[in-house]
Design a protein around this motif. Structure first.
Motif, PDB file in Angstrom:
ATOM      1  N   PHE A  82      -7.598  -4.916  -3.429  1.00  0.00           N
ATOM      2  CA  PHE A  82      -6.640  -5.498  -4.376  1.00  0.00           C
ATOM      3  C   PHE A  82      -5.452  -6.098  -3.624  1.00  0.00           C
ATOM      4  CE2 PHE A  82      -2.729  -4.796  -6.921  1.00  0.00           C
ATOM      5  CZ  PHE A  82      -2.973  -5.724  -7.923  1.00  0.00           C
ATOM      6  N   CYS A  83      -4.936  -5.375  -2.632  1.00  0.00           N
ATOM      7  CA  CYS A  83      -3.808  -5.884  -1.842  1.00  0.00           C
ATOM      8  C   CYS A  83      -4.218  -7.104  -1.028  1.00  0.00           C
ATOM      9  CB  CYS A  83      -3.276  -4.784  -0.916  1.00  0.00           C
ATOM     10  SG  CYS A  83      -2.467  -3.415  -1.781  1.00  0.00           S
TER      11      CYS A  83
ATOM     12  N   LEU B 180      -8.737   4.334  -2.484  1.00  0.00           N
ATOM     13  CA  LEU B 180      -7.886   3.545  -1.597  1.00  0.00           C
ATOM     14  C   LEU B 180      -8.660   2.412  -0.936  1.00  0.00           C
ATOM     15  CD1 LEU B 180      -5.233   3.108   0.094  1.00  0.00           C
ATOM     16  CD2 LEU B 180      -6.241   4.685   1.763  1.00  0.00           C
ATOM     17  N   MET B 181      -9.783   2.755  -0.292  1.00  0.00           N
ATOM     18  CA  MET B 181     -10.491   1.780   0.526  1.00  0.00           C
ATOM     19  C   MET B 181     -11.329   0.794  -0.277  1.00  0.00           C
ATOM     20  SD  MET B 181      -9.295   2.426   3.403  1.00  0.00           S
ATOM     21  CE  MET B 181     -10.244   1.147   4.229  1.00  0.00           C
ATOM     22  N   TYR B 182     -11.698   1.171  -1.510  1.00  0.00           N
ATOM     23  CA  TYR B 182     -12.581   0.290  -2.282  1.00  0.00           C
ATOM     24  C   TYR B 182     -11.928  -0.317  -3.522  1.00  0.00           C
ATOM     25  CZ  TYR B 182     -15.884   2.471   0.855  1.00  0.00           C
ATOM     26  OH  TYR B 182     -16.518   2.924   1.989  1.00  0.00           O
ATOM     27  N   VAL B 183     -10.672   0.049  -3.785  1.00  0.00           N
ATOM     28  CA  VAL B 183      -9.951  -0.554  -4.906  1.00  0.00           C
ATOM     29  C   VAL B 183      -8.575  -1.057  -4.460  1.00  0.00           C
ATOM     30  CG1 VAL B 183      -8.970  -0.202  -7.212  1.00  0.00           C
ATOM     31  CG2 VAL B 183     -11.141   0.894  -6.601  1.00  0.00           C
ATOM     32  N   ILE B 184      -7.759  -0.162  -3.926  1.00  0.00           N
ATOM     33  CA  ILE B 184      -6.371  -0.519  -3.607  1.00  0.00           C
ATOM     34  C   ILE B 184      -6.293  -1.516  -2.458  1.00  0.00           C
ATOM     35  CG2 ILE B 184      -4.149   0.358  -2.797  1.00  0.00           C
ATOM     36  CD1 ILE B 184      -4.773   2.959  -4.315  1.00  0.00           C
TER      37      ILE B 184
ATOM     38  N   LYS C 299      -3.992 -13.108  -0.436  1.00  0.00           N
ATOM     39  CA  LYS C 299      -4.682 -14.392  -0.282  1.00  0.00           C
ATOM     40  C   LYS C 299      -4.392 -15.358  -1.433  1.00  0.00           C
ATOM     41  CE  LYS C 299      -8.590 -12.607   2.404  1.00  0.00           C
ATOM     42  NZ  LYS C 299     -10.049 -12.338   2.400  1.00  0.00           N
ATOM     43  N   LYS C 300      -4.258 -14.820  -2.643  1.00  0.00           N
ATOM     44  CA  LYS C 300      -4.149 -15.677  -3.819  1.00  0.00           C
ATOM     45  C   LYS C 300      -2.712 -16.052  -4.182  1.00  0.00           C
ATOM     46  CE  LYS C 300      -8.507 -16.042  -4.646  1.00  0.00           C
ATOM     47  NZ  LYS C 300      -9.186 -17.363  -4.520  1.00  0.00           N
ATOM     48  N   MET C 301      -1.766 -15.156  -3.886  1.00  0.00           N
ATOM     49  CA  MET C 301      -0.376 -15.430  -4.249  1.00  0.00           C
ATOM     50  C   MET C 301       0.281 -16.357  -3.232  1.00  0.00           C
ATOM     51  SD  MET C 301       1.045 -11.701  -5.504  1.00  0.00           S
ATOM     52  CE  MET C 301       2.690 -12.363  -5.829  1.00  0.00           C
TER      53      MET C 301
ATOM     54  N   MET D 201       0.826  -1.206   0.000  1.00  0.00           N
ATOM     55  CA  MET D 201       0.000   0.000   0.000  1.00  0.00           C
ATOM     56  C   MET D 201       0.861   1.257   0.000  1.00  0.00           C
ATOM     57  SD  MET D 201      -2.948  -1.150   2.720  1.00  0.00           S
ATOM     58  CE  MET D 201      -3.328   0.561   3.114  1.00  0.00           C
ATOM     59  N   ILE D 202       1.936   1.248   0.775  1.00  0.00           N
ATOM     60  CA  ILE D 202       2.835   2.395   0.847  1.00  0.00           C
ATOM     61  C   ILE D 202       3.448   2.688  -0.519  1.00  0.00           C
ATOM     62  CG2 ILE D 202       5.117   3.079   1.718  1.00  0.00           C
ATOM     63  CD1 ILE D 202       4.252   1.827   4.427  1.00  0.00           C
TER      64      ILE D 202
END
Length: 211
Positions: free
Chosen positions: A154-155, A147-151, A160-162, A27-28
């Motif tokens: 996404f993170c 930030l709160m609804y996309v980034i 979770k998936k990687m 995120m940073i």
């Protein structure tokens, strides 16, 4: 996609401390780069679309105050993420306070340094001492929604998936590179009398505005 977003809003997401640190690291990086892109575009428009400016104080395209603001927004609004109006207004106020006092502090304690001055910029309605204006806080409020609804989701999704080791390696490596660049230009170059990003880019002909 709709189900994943609904799951993000309605469920508490549990991560171990190291994975959570990896998420924050990512995120940073993302938010600091986003801030640099925004300022690159805005100051091009502010110049009458005649000049490009390299903003920040680093070699890499990253501006620290955007990453700092993003972390404030996350911790203040994450538990209220179901309410976008709360996210928007809390972020607007928080970022406005952060921007004002960051600008004021540098001006008062850093030999009158101004890294931004809304007194001389376009769209500066509501300008307070050149440190904050209505356009800036509205933009930060809108960006908090991104930030709160996309980034952030996404993170979370990547975490979770990687593969955990791959995710952490990428996140920590990127964060280390960007933060080392920041520390080099902010501290090490000054102490060791080494060339800073601003000096090098100015010699290369960039219109460089540094933090």
């Amino acid at each position: 996609m709709k189900e994943k977003f609904k799951n993000y809003l309605e469920h508490d997401h549990q991560f171990d401390r190291v994975t959570l640190l990896g998420i924050f690291s990512l995120m940073i990086v993302i938010t600091g780069v986003f801030g640099w892109i925004y300022e690159f575009i805005f100051y091009f428009i502010n110049s009458g679309m005649t000049q490009f400016y390299y903003r920040g104080g680093n070699f890499l395209p990253w501006i620290n105050i955007y990453a700092i603001g993003a972390m404030f927004i996350y911790f203040l609004t994450y538990k209220k993420r179901k309410n976008p109006f709360f996210v928007f207004f809390v972020s607007l106020i928080t970022c406005g306070i952060l921007e004002y006092f960051a600008g004021w502090f540098m001006y008062e304690f850093w030999d009158g340094l101004r890294c931004w001055d809304y007194n001389s910029e376009i769209w500066n309605f509501g300008n307070i001492n050149g440190f904050v204006c209505l356009r800036s806080v509205l933009f930060f409020g809108l960006c908090s929604l991104l930030l709160m609804y996309v980034i952030v989701p996404f993170c979370f999704y990547l975490a979770k998936k990687m593969n955990r080791k791959v995710f952490l390696t990428i996140s920590f490596t990127l964060a280390f590179i960007f933060l080392f660049d920041e520390l080099y230009n902010l501290i090490f170059a000054r102490i060791l009398s080494l060339p800073r990003a601003s000096e090098i880019y100015k010699k290369l002909g960039f219109h460089y505005i540094y933090f």
